[in-house]
Scaffold this active site. Structure first.
Site, PDB file in Angstrom:
ATOM      1  N   ASP A 175      -0.497 -11.471  38.020  1.00  0.00           N
ATOM      2  CA  ASP A 175      -1.395 -11.530  36.873  1.00  0.00           C
ATOM      3  C   ASP A 175      -2.142 -12.842  37.059  1.00  0.00           C
ATOM      4  O   ASP A 175      -1.562 -13.916  36.868  1.00  0.00           O
ATOM      5  CB  ASP A 175      -0.604 -11.537  35.554  1.00  0.00           C
ATOM      6  N   HIS A 176      -3.398 -12.745  37.444  1.00  0.00           N
ATOM      7  CA  HIS A 176      -4.065 -13.978  37.885  1.00  0.00           C
ATOM      8  C   HIS A 176      -4.221 -14.994  36.749  1.00  0.00           C
ATOM      9  O   HIS A 176      -4.421 -16.180  36.996  1.00  0.00           O
ATOM     10  CB  HIS A 176      -5.396 -13.686  38.578  1.00  0.00           C
ATOM     11  N   HIS A 238      -2.588  -9.583  30.559  1.00  0.00           N
ATOM     12  CA  HIS A 238      -3.021 -10.985  30.448  1.00  0.00           C
ATOM     13  C   HIS A 238      -2.698 -11.596  29.082  1.00  0.00           C
ATOM     14  O   HIS A 238      -2.146 -12.691  28.983  1.00  0.00           O
ATOM     15  CB  HIS A 238      -4.529 -11.114  30.661  1.00  0.00           C
TER      16      HIS A 238
END
Ligand code: NAP
Length: 482
Positions: A175-176, A238
């Site tokens: 999950d950047h 996110h």
């Protein structure tokens, strides 16, 4: 000045989907920037793999063009040496082609990371083939991209498929958002200072707002987005990760499982969301600009491009403090921020004319990553005691000067964490499942009812009803501004 670089041992990184969009935009530029920062050791190899017929030279040309387009200002004199680290193998995730060659190329004495930069339907077959070709041993790691499942059932099936061939400590679910500097700083602020933690609870915090606002529509990603919507695309992953980092208890150590255990407890403590606590919207056409329905090419679409909701966490720390989450496309400005809004002082000694002011700790993820704390001071000058709010601004670029320029972006940091074997900033399988278990009933309710989202104008803050969601509680959203 470049930030401190911790060297890693030589490694092999195989990008499966090496000719795709994500590789071009994010993964390859990130590797190049790490190379320029001096973090790619001599002997490291990056191997592109996909079905397209290409040789090494053609892929290097492809990568060179990607760097021209997406590496930004980053660069160094030695691009040729970076490109010489690259090679390519034609490989089919669903067939026999290329696997023997890939197995021959790899060196089992070093870390081998396989980045699954392909659609999720290929994750299971890839894991199976890696094992079949002797590539799933201890030194191997796999990196999987979002979306990790479409609902609890599909996420569970994916976890099961991967677990047949890899241990959990070999699986890196990206999950950047978790790779962003500010997100880690959030943990540093909370757990590295005495100042905030004693106040970090429902006794002192009135509420928390998390906003992820975009100005772009779903252009080009219509087919995917029509199936996903804002809830699956943003909230389930996110935004829930951000919520967890804000709400979690201090882990005993900054270690992967200690951190992830605490995040999981937060998700499990989330109450089911009331029907009246969710607002969904779709953006309308704006002059020549098509609206959501045109973008997803479905005039009957009931998918949301905007969602606002109120979440409650039932535990000792947070009972009574709501978390308001809001995300949408085609909104007024592009911004991602978390605002921790503290309660009013119990009594104002300055009288009503001084006004009532609140401390707000704002954590900005974009643009201008940084943290500011709104504090109340006396308005300078004569004329009695009038209070104003001023920000104690900790914009990193400002505070750290040139040091900040060397701060790696999310993909750079996360890829290097994979190589180092550090899973702290990656989601564990049970976390992902727990997140789906919370979002699934919300989605099921509106799917069963055939609920049609409200509409909102481009450049607005979303549907009016989203404002009402907070007004009802005597609160209001912060303005969406860049
Ligand atoms: P894409 O542009 O469609 O690229 C897919 C890649 O997979 C291509 O290199 C394709 O090359 C390869 N591929 C497809 N079928 C294959 C097979 N059977 N065997 C081997 N290779 C195969 O997709 P993308 O946008 O890069 O996205 C990749 C993944 O990242 C997806 O899961 C996506 O959801 C996720 N993601 C993407 C972004 C983004 O910004 N693009 C952001 C977040 C997450 P060939 O056709 O030559 O085989």
């Amino acid at each position: 000045m470049v930030s401190r670089v911790i060297p890693v041992d030589p490694f092999d990184l195989v990008i499966i989907g090496g000719t795709g969009d994500l590789a071009r935009r994010k993964i390859l530029p990130a590797l190049y920037r790490r190379f320029c920062a001096g973090q790619m050791p001599d002997g490291a190899r990056v191997i592109g793999a996909a079905r397209s017929d290409m040789d090494d030279a053609a892929w290097r040309d492809f990568v060179g063009a990607a760097l021209d387009e997406f590496a930004g200002a980053a660069g160094c004199d030695d691009r040729g040496r970076f490109l010489s680290m690259l090679s390519y193998v034609t490989l089919d995730a669903l067939g026999a082609r290329g696997w023997d060659k890939l197995a021959e190329m790899l060196d089992s004495s070093r870390v081998r990371a396989f980045y699954f930069s392909v659609g999720p339907r290929l994750f299971g077959p890839l894991a199976e083939r890696l094992q079949r070709h002797g590539l799933a041993d201890e030194g191997a790691r796999i990196v999987v991209e979002k979306p990790f499942g479409h609902d609890l059932g599909s996420a569970r099936a994916l976890n099961v498929a991967l677990a047949q061939h890899f241990d959990e400590n070999q699986i890196y679910r990206i999950d950047h958002y978790l790779g962003k500097e500010t997100v880690q700083n959030l943990m540093a602020i909370r757990f590295g200072n005495m100042l905030f933690e004693p106040l970090w609870n429902s006794q002192y915090v009135d509420h928390i707002q998390i906003t992820v606002a975009e100005t772009v529509g779903v252009n080009g990603r219509g087919e995917y987005y029509e199936r996903a919507g804002a809830m699956r695309d943003m909230v389930q992953n996110h935004m829930m990760q951000l919520l967890c980092l804000i709400a979690m208890e201090p882990p005993a150590k900054f270690e992967p499982d200690a951190v992830r255990d605490e995040k999981l407890k937060v998700i499990r403590a989330l109450d089911p969301v009331e029907e009246t606590d969710v607002v969904r919207g779709q953006y309308l056409a704006d002059g020549a600009q098509p609206g959501f329905k045109e973008h997803v090419e479905n005039a009957e679409s009931t998918t949301e491009s905007f969602i606002a909701l109120k979440a409650r966490i039932s535990n000792w720390r947070w009972a009574g403090t709501p978390f308001y989450l809001r995300t949408g496309k085609r909104l007024r400005a592009r911004t991602t921020e978390i605002a921790v809004v503290f309660k009013d002082t119990p009594h104002s000694i300055f009288g009503p004319e001084a006004g009532q002011h609140r401390n707000i700790l704002t954590i900005r993820l974009q643009p201008n990553e940084g943290i500011d704390l709104g504090v109340t001071i006396k308005e300078p000058g004569p004329g009695g005691m009038r209070l104003i709010d001023v920000p104690l601004d900790m914009t990193f670029a400002q505070a750290l000067g040139p040091e900040a320029e060397g701060v790696p972006d999310a993909y750079e940091r996360l890829i290097m964490d994979v190589i180092r074997g550090n899973q702290t900033l990656f989601m564990r399988g049970d976390e992902v499942e727990a997140a789906w278990a919370w979002t699934d009933p919300i989605i099921a309710r509106w799917e069963e009812a055939g609920q049609v989202p409200l509409t909102y104008d481009t450049g607005s803050s979303g549907p009016e009803e989203a404002l009402a969601l907070m007004h009802r509680d005597g609160r209001r959203w912060r303005e969406i501004r860049a």
